[in-house]
Design a protein around this motif. Structure first.
Motif, PDB file in Angstrom:
ATOM      1  N   LYS A 229       0.834  -1.202   0.000  1.00  0.00           N
ATOM      2  CA  LYS A 229       0.000   0.000   0.000  1.00  0.00           C
ATOM      3  C   LYS A 229       0.872   1.256   0.000  1.00  0.00           C
ATOM      4  O   LYS A 229       2.079   1.205   0.234  1.00  0.00           O
ATOM      5  CB  LYS A 229      -0.898   0.017   1.245  1.00  0.00           C
ATOM      6  CG  LYS A 229      -1.959  -1.075   1.278  1.00  0.00           C
ATOM      7  CD  LYS A 229      -2.794  -0.951   2.542  1.00  0.00           C
ATOM      8  CE  LYS A 229      -3.914  -1.987   2.572  1.00  0.00           C
ATOM      9  NZ  LYS A 229      -4.973  -1.676   1.581  1.00  0.00           N
ATOM     10  N   THR A 230       0.248   2.402  -0.261  1.00  0.00           N
ATOM     11  CA  THR A 230       0.958   3.669  -0.155  1.00  0.00           C
ATOM     12  C   THR A 230       1.239   3.949   1.319  1.00  0.00           C
ATOM     13  O   THR A 230       0.607   3.368   2.215  1.00  0.00           O
ATOM     14  CB  THR A 230       0.115   4.826  -0.724  1.00  0.00           C
ATOM     15  OG1 THR A 230      -1.072   4.967   0.075  1.00  0.00           O
ATOM     16  CG2 THR A 230      -0.263   4.557  -2.173  1.00  0.00           C
ATOM     17  N   LEU A 231       2.184   4.843   1.583  1.00  0.00           N
ATOM     18  CA  LEU A 231       2.503   5.182   2.968  1.00  0.00           C
ATOM     19  C   LEU A 231       1.284   5.733   3.701  1.00  0.00           C
ATOM     20  O   LEU A 231       1.048   5.404   4.866  1.00  0.00           O
ATOM     21  CB  LEU A 231       3.639   6.208   3.001  1.00  0.00           C
ATOM     22  CG  LEU A 231       5.050   5.632   2.904  1.00  0.00           C
ATOM     23  CD1 LEU A 231       6.050   6.736   2.592  1.00  0.00           C
ATOM     24  CD2 LEU A 231       5.427   4.925   4.198  1.00  0.00           C
ATOM     25  N   LYS A 232       0.515   6.543   3.011  1.00  0.00           N
ATOM     26  CA  LYS A 232      -0.695   7.102   3.621  1.00  0.00           C
ATOM     27  C   LYS A 232      -1.611   5.985   4.114  1.00  0.00           C
ATOM     28  O   LYS A 232      -2.073   5.993   5.267  1.00  0.00           O
ATOM     29  CB  LYS A 232      -1.432   7.973   2.599  1.00  0.00           C
ATOM     30  CG  LYS A 232      -2.811   8.441   3.047  1.00  0.00           C
ATOM     31  CD  LYS A 232      -3.549   9.129   1.901  1.00  0.00           C
ATOM     32  CE  LYS A 232      -5.017   9.360   2.260  1.00  0.00           C
ATOM     33  NZ  LYS A 232      -5.755   9.999   1.134  1.00  0.00           N
ATOM     34  N   ALA A 250       0.695  14.548   7.849  1.00  0.00           N
ATOM     35  CA  ALA A 250       2.034  14.335   8.410  1.00  0.00           C
ATOM     36  C   ALA A 250       3.063  14.080   7.312  1.00  0.00           C
ATOM     37  O   ALA A 250       4.182  14.599   7.358  1.00  0.00           O
ATOM     38  CB  ALA A 250       2.003  13.165   9.387  1.00  0.00           C
ATOM     39  N   LEU A 251       2.682  13.290   6.329  1.00  0.00           N
ATOM     40  CA  LEU A 251       3.594  13.011   5.212  1.00  0.00           C
ATOM     41  C   LEU A 251       3.908  14.280   4.436  1.00  0.00           C
ATOM     42  O   LEU A 251       5.076  14.544   4.088  1.00  0.00           O
ATOM     43  CB  LEU A 251       2.967  11.955   4.289  1.00  0.00           C
ATOM     44  CG  LEU A 251       2.998  10.519   4.838  1.00  0.00           C
ATOM     45  CD1 LEU A 251       1.943   9.653   4.172  1.00  0.00           C
ATOM     46  CD2 LEU A 251       4.390   9.914   4.640  1.00  0.00           C
ATOM     47  N   ASN A 252       2.906  15.084   4.179  1.00  0.00           N
ATOM     48  CA  ASN A 252       3.136  16.348   3.477  1.00  0.00           C
ATOM     49  C   ASN A 252       4.043  17.265   4.291  1.00  0.00           C
ATOM     50  O   ASN A 252       4.940  17.925   3.750  1.00  0.00           O
ATOM     51  CB  ASN A 252       1.805  17.040   3.180  1.00  0.00           C
ATOM     52  CG  ASN A 252       1.054  16.383   2.027  1.00  0.00           C
ATOM     53  OD1 ASN A 252       1.668  15.869   1.098  1.00  0.00           O
ATOM     54  ND2 ASN A 252      -0.277  16.400   2.085  1.00  0.00           N
ATOM     55  N   SER A 253       3.825  17.315   5.596  1.00  0.00           N
ATOM     56  CA  SER A 253       4.648  18.160   6.471  1.00  0.00           C
ATOM     57  C   SER A 253       6.106  17.700   6.481  1.00  0.00           C
ATOM     58  O   SER A 253       7.025  18.497   6.648  1.00  0.00           O
ATOM     59  CB  SER A 253       4.095  18.139   7.899  1.00  0.00           C
ATOM     60  OG  SER A 253       2.813  18.709   7.956  1.00  0.00           O
ATOM     61  N   ALA A 254       6.300  16.389   6.304  1.00  0.00           N
ATOM     62  CA  ALA A 254       7.659  15.828   6.267  1.00  0.00           C
ATOM     63  C   ALA A 254       8.288  15.925   4.889  1.00  0.00           C
ATOM     64  O   ALA A 254       9.435  15.522   4.689  1.00  0.00           O
ATOM     65  CB  ALA A 254       7.624  14.375   6.720  1.00  0.00           C
ATOM     66  N   GLY A 255       7.519  16.461   3.923  1.00  0.00           N
ATOM     67  CA  GLY A 255       8.028  16.595   2.562  1.00  0.00           C
ATOM     68  C   GLY A 255       8.063  15.285   1.812  1.00  0.00           C
ATOM     69  O   GLY A 255       8.897  15.099   0.910  1.00  0.00           O
ATOM     70  N   ILE A 256       7.169  14.372   2.177  1.00  0.00           N
ATOM     71  CA  ILE A 256       7.129  13.042   1.564  1.00  0.00           C
ATOM     72  C   ILE A 256       5.788  12.857   0.862  1.00  0.00           C
ATOM     73  O   ILE A 256       4.732  13.061   1.470  1.00  0.00           O
ATOM     74  CB  ILE A 256       7.314  11.941   2.623  1.00  0.00           C
ATOM     75  CG1 ILE A 256       8.682  12.094   3.307  1.00  0.00           C
ATOM     76  CG2 ILE A 256       7.185  10.546   2.005  1.00  0.00           C
ATOM     77  CD1 ILE A 256       8.852  11.237   4.543  1.00  0.00           C
TER      78      ILE A 256
END
Length: 282
Positions: A229-232, A250-256
């Motif tokens: 699956k995707t990380l999300k 959280a992923l967006n905030s981490a730049g991922i």
């Protein structure tokens, strides 16, 4: 060195599959392992799964003290006899489960970090590694023998099918190098595949540090829990208890990119992700 087959037969014993018992039957291989491991006379050794003493006895000749952990009480009797017959006085045999052993307590006795050796049973190899990672403050390095397929996973690199939870945890806190290959034919009974010996040297100073290491390891476990699956989706479907929306944030905030998969992240990205998720939950 008496052959494992002969020694077991003399004691009316046979290898036990439930303990993953495959005994090294070649003394030159044992000597090679210890030579390449560069053991010093002052070193304190913790040997996991000492078995019939193929490594225990030459380790005792090289190191200051050896703690030989063996779960099988029948093998403890055999090993005690072998140790006594050779007048070895720096080996203490511990009939215990390595997963429950107080490693820190052993190190504290000598006021120094210890070195861990062992031919690890396949079925608990990952559990032992995780224990060593979590208790690495008292362990300088580990010289461990694994079945080759597991050794390849331990050394897996980002983007490869071998890259997973254990390889990420080790990359976070240790440097890993191959010491040698060992053919299956050198063991009794002969396992199905060859083995590989790795040296895991725990870092004194890490390049990146998690804000909360226990939580960080939980994030790694969650990320690889659903690796297709995707990380999300992996994070939101895990035991972390976060929603898909919060995982994406959280992923967006981490730049991922939330659509990436766990095996594509390097260790720096994993630490950044772990720290970001941790801060969002406190």
């Amino acid at each position: 060195m008496t052959s494992p087959r002969t020694l077991l037969s003399a004691w009316n014993l046979s290898p036990k599959k439930q303990y993953g018992q495959n005994f090294l039957a070649d003394p030159s291989t044992a000597e090679m392992i210890i030579f390449r491991s560069k053991i010093l006379p002052e070193d304190i050794i913790l040997e996991v799964g000492s078995g019939l003493g193929a490594l225990t006895i030459p380790l005792a000749a090289a190191a200051h003290q050896v703690y030989a952990v063996e779960k099988d009480p029948n093998l403890v009797q055999v090993l005690q006899n072998e140790i006594l017959s050779k007048s070895i006085d720096n080996v203490e045999i511990l009939n215990e489960n390595i997963l429950k052993l107080d490693i820190n307590g052993l190190a504290a006795k000598h006021d120094r970090k210890i070195i861990v050796f062992g031919n690890l049973p396949y079925n608990i190899s990952s559990q032992i590694l995780i224990k060593l990672i979590k208790e690495r403050s008292c362990v300088s390095r580990a010289i461990l023998m694994f079945q080759k397929e597991l050794a390849q996973r331990i050394c897996g690199k980002p983007g490869s099918k071998d890259y997973g939870r254990i390889s990420v945890m080790l990359k976070y806190c240790a440097d890993t190098a191959k010491i040698a290959d060992v053919k299956a034919s050198l063991f009794y009974p002969k396992p199905k595949i060859d083995s590989e010996i790795l040296e895991i040297r725990f870092k004194e100073h890490q390049d990146v540090v998690a804000d909360d290491e226990t939580f960080f390891f939980s994030v790694i476990k969650a990320a690889f829990g659903k690796r297709r699956k995707t990380l999300k989706n992996s994070l939101s479907a895990s035991e972390l208890g976060i929603s898909a929306q919060n995982a994406e944030s959280a992923l967006n905030s981490a730049g991922i990119d939330p659509s990436r998969r766990s095996e594509t992240l390097n260790i720096e990205e994993f630490v950044k992700l772990g720290n970001t998720v941790y801060k969002s939950m406190i």
